[in-house]
Design a protein around this motif. Structure first.
Motif, PDB file in Angstrom:
ATOM      1  N   ALA A 103      12.976   1.110  -4.065  1.00 53.83           N
ATOM      2  CA  ALA A 103      12.027   1.431  -2.989  1.00 53.83           C
ATOM      3  C   ALA A 103      11.302   0.190  -2.490  1.00 53.83           C
ATOM      4  CB  ALA A 103      11.017   2.484  -3.463  1.00 53.83           C
ATOM      5  N   SER A 104      12.064  -0.889  -2.272  1.00 57.60           N
ATOM      6  CA  SER A 104      11.467  -2.115  -1.758  1.00 57.60           C
ATOM      7  C   SER A 104      12.391  -2.721  -0.718  1.00 57.60           C
ATOM      8  CB  SER A 104      11.221  -3.127  -2.885  1.00 57.60           C
ATOM      9  OG  SER A 104      12.420  -3.423  -3.576  1.00 57.60           O
ATOM     10  N   SER A 105      11.863  -3.643   0.068  1.00 53.83           N
ATOM     11  CA  SER A 105      12.702  -4.324   1.047  1.00 53.83           C
ATOM     12  C   SER A 105      13.664  -5.258   0.323  1.00 53.83           C
ATOM     13  CB  SER A 105      11.837  -5.129   2.013  1.00 53.83           C
ATOM     14  OG  SER A 105      11.269  -6.249   1.341  1.00 53.83           O
ATOM     15  N   GLU A 106      14.771  -5.590   1.006  1.00 57.55           N
ATOM     16  CA  GLU A 106      15.748  -6.475   0.382  1.00 57.55           C
ATOM     17  C   GLU A 106      15.126  -7.827   0.057  1.00 57.55           C
ATOM     18  OE1 GLU A 106      20.140  -8.439   1.347  1.00 57.55           O
ATOM     19  OE2 GLU A 106      19.416  -6.708   2.503  1.00 57.55           O
ATOM     20  N   ARG A 107      14.279  -8.322   0.944  1.00 58.00           N
ATOM     21  CA  ARG A 107      13.660  -9.620   0.711  1.00 58.00           C
ATOM     22  C   ARG A 107      12.720  -9.587  -0.482  1.00 58.00           C
ATOM     23  NH1 ARG A 107      10.550 -13.213   5.366  1.00 58.00           N
ATOM     24  NH2 ARG A 107      10.133 -15.042   4.048  1.00 58.00           N
ATOM     25  N   ALA A 108      11.887  -8.548  -0.546  1.00 59.36           N
ATOM     26  CA  ALA A 108      10.947  -8.435  -1.672  1.00 59.36           C
ATOM     27  C   ALA A 108      11.692  -8.226  -2.982  1.00 59.36           C
ATOM     28  CB  ALA A 108       9.969  -7.289  -1.421  1.00 59.36           C
ATOM     29  N   PHE A 109      12.744  -7.401  -2.926  1.00 54.13           N
ATOM     30  CA  PHE A 109      13.536  -7.162  -4.134  1.00 54.13           C
ATOM     31  C   PHE A 109      14.168  -8.455  -4.644  1.00 54.13           C
ATOM     32  CE2 PHE A 109      17.814  -6.598  -5.842  1.00 54.13           C
ATOM     33  CZ  PHE A 109      17.541  -5.854  -6.979  1.00 54.13           C
ATOM     34  N   THR A 110      14.778  -9.207  -3.739  1.00 54.82           N
ATOM     35  CA  THR A 110      15.446 -10.449  -4.137  1.00 54.82           C
ATOM     36  C   THR A 110      14.453 -11.435  -4.725  1.00 54.82           C
ATOM     37  OG1 THR A 110      17.141 -10.141  -2.440  1.00 54.82           O
ATOM     38  CG2 THR A 110      16.850 -12.373  -3.304  1.00 54.82           C
ATOM     39  N   ARG A 111      13.284 -11.531  -4.109  1.00 54.78           N
ATOM     40  CA  ARG A 111      12.259 -12.447  -4.613  1.00 54.78           C
ATOM     41  C   ARG A 111      11.812 -12.044  -6.019  1.00 54.78           C
ATOM     42  NH1 ARG A 111       9.334 -12.351  -0.419  1.00 54.78           N
ATOM     43  NH2 ARG A 111       7.942 -10.657  -1.053  1.00 54.78           N
ATOM     44  N   ARG A 112      11.599 -10.749  -6.242  1.00 51.14           N
ATOM     45  CA  ARG A 112      11.154 -10.281  -7.573  1.00 51.14           C
ATOM     46  C   ARG A 112      12.260 -10.467  -8.602  1.00 51.14           C
ATOM     47  NH1 ARG A 112      10.107  -4.929 -10.336  1.00 51.14           N
ATOM     48  NH2 ARG A 112      11.202  -3.858  -8.652  1.00 51.14           N
TER      49      ARG A 112
END
Length: 258
Positions: A181-190
């Motif tokens: 439940a996150s954006s692809e950019r936020a997911f990749t960063r995390r």
């Protein structure tokens, strides 16, 4: 000692306790830990060792060093093990996380000799000398890269463990991001913050690790297709870059006397 529970001899006043154990195919040693450090060598087959921090795949002729009091589980794929359980005070140099290492002929022969010892073996003479030499040989081993880290976050860890169990080359970052439940950019960063790798790099390495047990019963061509590589040559090149040895070394036809 062979096929002896560690708990029955853990009290014995020996810095090194050698135990050989035979396991049925596919046996799972579920989550547990030992007071002692463990040197776990698969005389046959492949082992997959999980901790909270990562997964270590142990090919034939290799071993894994497991730190004392580390909660772990081990999947045995046609494995007969030769283990050393070592008092932590005797090995202050033992790594703080699991490490896969090579087992050269001298170390292998020492292990095979040691598992014939009684629990209270003599510390003087041949048996004590073998126990001492085993620790010297283990200390000289260099880590091998058969490992992927597991994120600390429960949702990311679940994604990674599911992928290791069933690697799919078609999975995308967008799919994984949607599951959290996150954006692809936020997911990749995390994901990168918790593993040190991008999700795509992590999955590529996970697929190569998953290849090791597959190669026990399938050809390089079959495994490369199962893992989504364009050709056996592309798979062989990626595997060799990652692990320093070609996948054919781990097939039934590629194994043999070293």
């Amino acid at each position: 000692m062979k096929n002896v529970p560690l708990a029955s001899v853990d009290h014995v006043d020996r810095a090194v306790l050698p135990i050989g154990t035979d396991y049925p195919p596919g046996h799972l040693l579920d989550w547990h830990e030992h007071r002692r450090a463990q040197f776990l060598y698969g005389a046959t087959g492949v082992m997959v060792v999980d901790t909270a921090d990562g997964t270590w795949t142990v090919p034939p002729e290799r071993a894994v060093l497991i730190p004392a009091a580390t909660r772990h589980r081990v999947r045995m794929l046609g494995v007969s093990t030769r283990s050393l359980y070592v008092e932590p005070a005797a090995v202050p140099w033992w790594p703080g996380t699991c490490v896969v290492v090579d087992v050269p002929p001298l170390l292998r022969e020492l292990l095979l000799a040691a598992v014939d010892f009684e629990a209270e073996y003599s510390l003087s003479g041949r048996e004590g000398s073998i126990a001492d030499l085993l620790l010297h040989e283990i200390a000289a081993r260099a880590p091998l890269p058969f490992h992927v880290g597991i994120p600390a976050s429960a949702d990311l860890a679940a994604l990674c463990r599911a992928y290791l169990a069933d690697p799919d080359a078609g999975v995308t970052n967008a799919e994984w991001a949607a599951r959290t439940a996150s954006s692809e950019r936020a997911f990749t960063r995390r994901f990168r913050a918790e593993t040190g790798d991008s999700p795509a790099v992590w999955r590529a390495r996970a697929r190569l690790l998953a290849a090791v047990p597959m190669l026990r019963t399938a050809s390089v061509t079959a495994v490369s297709g199962r893992l989504g590589y364009a050709s056996p040559a592309a798979f062989t090149a990626a595997f060799t870059r990652a692990f320093g040895t070609p996948p054919s070394r781990f097939t039934a036809s590629g194994r043999g006397p070293r």
